[in-house]
Motif scaffolding. Structure first.
Motif, PDB file in Angstrom:
ATOM      1  N   THR A 115     -20.557   5.491   1.380  1.00  0.00           N
ATOM      2  CA  THR A 115     -19.099   5.576   1.292  1.00  0.00           C
ATOM      3  C   THR A 115     -18.499   5.237   2.652  1.00  0.00           C
ATOM      4  N   MET A 116     -17.273   4.764   2.619  1.00  0.00           N
ATOM      5  CA  MET A 116     -16.547   4.450   3.840  1.00  0.00           C
ATOM      6  C   MET A 116     -15.209   5.175   3.759  1.00  0.00           C
ATOM      7  N   THR A 117     -14.818   5.834   4.837  1.00  0.00           N
ATOM      8  CA  THR A 117     -13.533   6.534   4.872  1.00  0.00           C
ATOM      9  C   THR A 117     -12.475   5.586   5.431  1.00  0.00           C
ATOM     10  N   VAL A 118     -11.355   5.506   4.732  1.00  0.00           N
ATOM     11  CA  VAL A 118     -10.257   4.640   5.152  1.00  0.00           C
ATOM     12  C   VAL A 118      -9.004   5.483   5.341  1.00  0.00           C
ATOM     13  N   ALA A 119      -8.461   5.467   6.555  1.00  0.00           N
ATOM     14  CA  ALA A 119      -7.193   6.148   6.833  1.00  0.00           C
ATOM     15  C   ALA A 119      -6.051   5.246   6.379  1.00  0.00           C
ATOM     16  N   VAL A 120      -5.103   5.832   5.669  1.00  0.00           N
ATOM     17  CA  VAL A 120      -3.994   5.071   5.086  1.00  0.00           C
ATOM     18  C   VAL A 120      -2.681   5.780   5.369  1.00  0.00           C
ATOM     19  N   ARG A 121      -1.651   5.003   5.658  1.00  0.00           N
ATOM     20  CA  ARG A 121      -0.276   5.512   5.742  1.00  0.00           C
ATOM     21  C   ARG A 121       0.483   4.914   4.566  1.00  0.00           C
ATOM     22  N   VAL A 122       0.946   5.754   3.660  1.00  0.00           N
ATOM     23  CA  VAL A 122       1.632   5.284   2.456  1.00  0.00           C
ATOM     24  C   VAL A 122       3.138   5.291   2.684  1.00  0.00           C
ATOM     25  N   LYS A 123       3.776   4.192   2.283  1.00  0.00           N
ATOM     26  CA  LYS A 123       5.239   4.103   2.318  1.00  0.00           C
ATOM     27  C   LYS A 123       5.727   4.001   0.873  1.00  0.00           C
ATOM     28  N   PRO A 124       6.085   5.136   0.263  1.00  0.00           N
ATOM     29  CA  PRO A 124       6.535   5.104  -1.132  1.00  0.00           C
ATOM     30  C   PRO A 124       7.944   4.549  -1.264  1.00  0.00           C
ATOM     31  N   GLY A 125       8.281   4.100  -2.471  1.00  0.00           N
ATOM     32  CA  GLY A 125       9.627   3.631  -2.753  1.00  0.00           C
ATOM     33  C   GLY A 125       9.992   2.327  -2.074  1.00  0.00           C
ATOM     34  N   ALA A 126       8.988   1.516  -1.724  1.00  0.00           N
ATOM     35  CA  ALA A 126       9.254   0.234  -1.069  1.00  0.00           C
ATOM     36  C   ALA A 126       9.811  -0.771  -2.082  1.00  0.00           C
TER      37      ALA A 126
END
Length: 100
Positions: A5-16
């Protein structure tokens, strides 16, 4: 940690206005891949949209991507099962904004 497995850090911008994967955000988990989604941050819809967008950008099945932490946060960690050797490079290019 096993390499299946690989861990991926994500920043989500909802409502785009439109869905987009690319760019880097200095998040609490380190350099995070920015994923803009059209879904609102309601009932986990933005998280699910981000999970599917991440899978699409990395070229893996949506079932291979799972949320590890950050269900109620814009800063999330996803686990990608069965990463291929070129996945790390693809992720780096997406964060740099140079993947087409």
């Amino acid at each position: 940690m096993p390499m299946d497995t690989m861990t991926v850090a994500v920043r989500v911008k909802p409502g785009a206005s439109r869905a987009r994967v690319g760019g880097c955000f200095a998040g609490p988990h380190g350099p995070a891949l920015v994923i803009a989604v059209t879904a609102p941050a309601v009932d986990g819809r933005a998280t699910e949209a981000a999970r599917r967008a991440l899978a699409g950008a990395l070229g893996v099945r949506p079932a291979a991507v799972a949320l590890r932490t950050g269900a109620a946060s814009r800063d999330k960690l996803f686990l990608v099962a069965g990463p291929t050797p070129d996945l790390t490079e693809l992720l780096r290019r997406l964060r740099d904004g140079s993947a087409g």
